[in-house]
Scaffold this active site. Structure first.
Site, PDB file in Angstrom:
ATOM      1  CE1 TYR A   1      -3.867   2.348   0.833  1.00 27.95           C
ATOM      2  CE2 TYR A   1      -2.150   3.520   2.035  1.00 27.95           C
ATOM      3  CZ  TYR A   1      -3.407   3.484   1.470  1.00 27.95           C
ATOM      4  OH  TYR A   1      -4.206   4.594   1.522  1.00 27.95           O
TER       5      TYR A   1
ATOM      6  CD  GLU B   1      -6.290   4.459  -1.290  1.00 27.03           C
ATOM      7  OE1 GLU B   1      -7.296   4.334  -2.024  1.00 27.03           O
ATOM      8  OE2 GLU B   1      -6.324   4.337  -0.054  1.00 27.03           O
TER       9      GLU B   1
END
Ligand code: ADP
Ligand code: MG
Length: 399
Positions: free
Chosen positions: A119, A207
């Protein structure tokens, strides 16, 4: 402003970021054409909506057992079947709300052999006034759960804009991702590329979830969500061109055409206010009196009759609205002109819900007189507290 995954990947690729090959498609035919240009044998058909959680999402029109909005496909025929099932149907994910979003675009992309999912995101951290890079080894579809249960697995690196991105930031990112050797180097390069893109394009948020390590030892961006600072879009006509208005709330879209700042909320009292600070205070005081605002709406400094009428129409397009509170401070605009605008607009839209108006500022007495002589059932208020009490009571009386 938000953009689609495929658009985000195209932008990032210009900064050297590694992304799998892929093609956007508006029809089943285009999806097949796109797949044919890819090497295969594994393809992924991905719904393009402005919301995440697509992999675990469900299509409203299909059964509970049907696959979600990210579908691995082992042949061109499977790409075709998946595209047929997805296009035009409504995908519900944890980020769309119950109404879901209709899938009008697909992205057909290379299937990647994944070794591990990571992530990485970037956002403007208002507390530190810096860009924060957030990384975790626990990427993939459960990042919200990781943040909730094991926050120690999430690392934040902040970058001072005056200092800019330094090699030590890159090393901290690679270290946070627990990468060694060649992958560690790739992560440092990637972090720098992403930071450059973020600053260059005036992003609010980027993101990447997941960022993956492939079986052959490369880092690839497999999913991206990008949003941009609307106040800086004038500097980026190429980014503005990526806007997909079908993804936006129709009322908010209409408001933006009149330069009104409007955000729909869940309550039943519509608010029309000038100035963001006054709008926030108005929302607070409605809550203090036991009701909830139906919207935030800032008509701005130069509230013309046209603007006020548009604002009334937008507020009333929300079926939850049971009453309207107008709270305007006449500084640059004079109260009598605003009152004229309110009366004309209320007549124009055939206002049928209670309307409480609080005016303050230049020519306030003339303004109040115009409202009183309008022949409309406008409830005048003397101050903000009085206005909030009155509109809450009016709406409760109707209910
Ligand atoms: P969302 O976050 O909206 O669910 P993602 O693009 O992150 O959508 O896809 C969900 C999951 O699907 C990813 O975590 C990854 O495991 C898998 N996936 C996505 N794209 C690919 C791809 N090109 N190749 C292989 N697997 C993929
Ligand atoms: Mg994702």
């Amino acid at each position: 402003m938000n953009i689609h995954e495929y658009q985000g990947k195209e932008l990032l690729a210009k900064y050297g970021v590694g992304v799998p090959a892929g093609f956007a498609a508006l029809s089943v035919e285009e999806a097949i054409e796109g797949a044919k240009k890819l090497p295969g044998p594994l393809y992924v058909v991905k719904a393009q909506i402005h919301a995440g959680g697509r992999g675990k999402g469900k299509f409203k029109e299909l059964g509970q057992d049907a696959k979600g909005g990210v579908r691995l496909s082992k042949s061109i025929e499977e790409v075709e079947a998946n595209a047929k099932e997805m296009l035009g149907n409504t995908l519900v994910t944890i980020q769309t709300g119950d109404a879901g979003k209709q899938v009008n675009r697909l992205y057909v992309t290379d299937g990647v052999d994944i070794e591990q999912e990571y992530y990485l995101s970037m956002l403007v951290d208002r507390k530190t006034g810096r860009v924060a890079m957030i990384v975790s080894t626990e990427g993939g579809m459960d990042i919200e759960e990781v943040a909730h249960s094991t926050p120690e697995k999430i690392h934040t690196i902040t970058i001072d804009p005056a200092e800019g991105f330094q090699p030590h930031h890159g090393r901290a990112v690679a270290f946070g991702l627990n990468l060694t050797g060649e992958l560690n180097k790739q992560a440092q390069t990637l972090a720098k590329q992403l930071y450059t893109a973020f600053i260059d394009l005036d992003c609010d948020m980027v993101e990447i979830n997941p960022l993956v390590e492939t079986k052959d030892g490369n880092l690839l961006v497999l999913d991206t969500k990008m949003s941009f600072d609307s106040n800086a879009l004038y500097r980026h006509p190429d980014v503005l061109a990526l806007r997909d208005e079908t993804e936006e709330d129709p009322a908010e879209l209409e408001a933006s055409k009149y330069d009104l700042a409007y955000i729909k909320l869940d309550g039943d009292i519509g608010c029309m206010v000038n100035g963001a600070g006054l709008a926030m205070a108005t929302m607070d005081i409605i809550k203090l009196n036991g009701s909830f605002p139906a919207n935030f709406l800032d008509v701005g400094g130069g509230a013309s009759k046209e603007k006020v009428t548009a604002a009334f129409k937008i507020i009333l397009s929300d079926p939850n609205v049971k009453g309207i509170l107008v709270n305007i401070f006449g500084g640059i605009m004079k109260c009598d002109i605003i009152a004229d605008g309110i009366v004309a607009a209320a007549k124009d839209v055939n206002l049928s819900v209670p309307l409480v108006v609080r005016l303050e500022g230049t020519n306030v007495e003339q303004g109040k007189e115009i409202l009183a002589n309008s022949g409309l059932a406008i409830v005048p208020a003397n101050d903000l507290g009085d206005a909030a009490r009155k509109i809450v009571a009016e709406v409760k009386a109707v209910a």
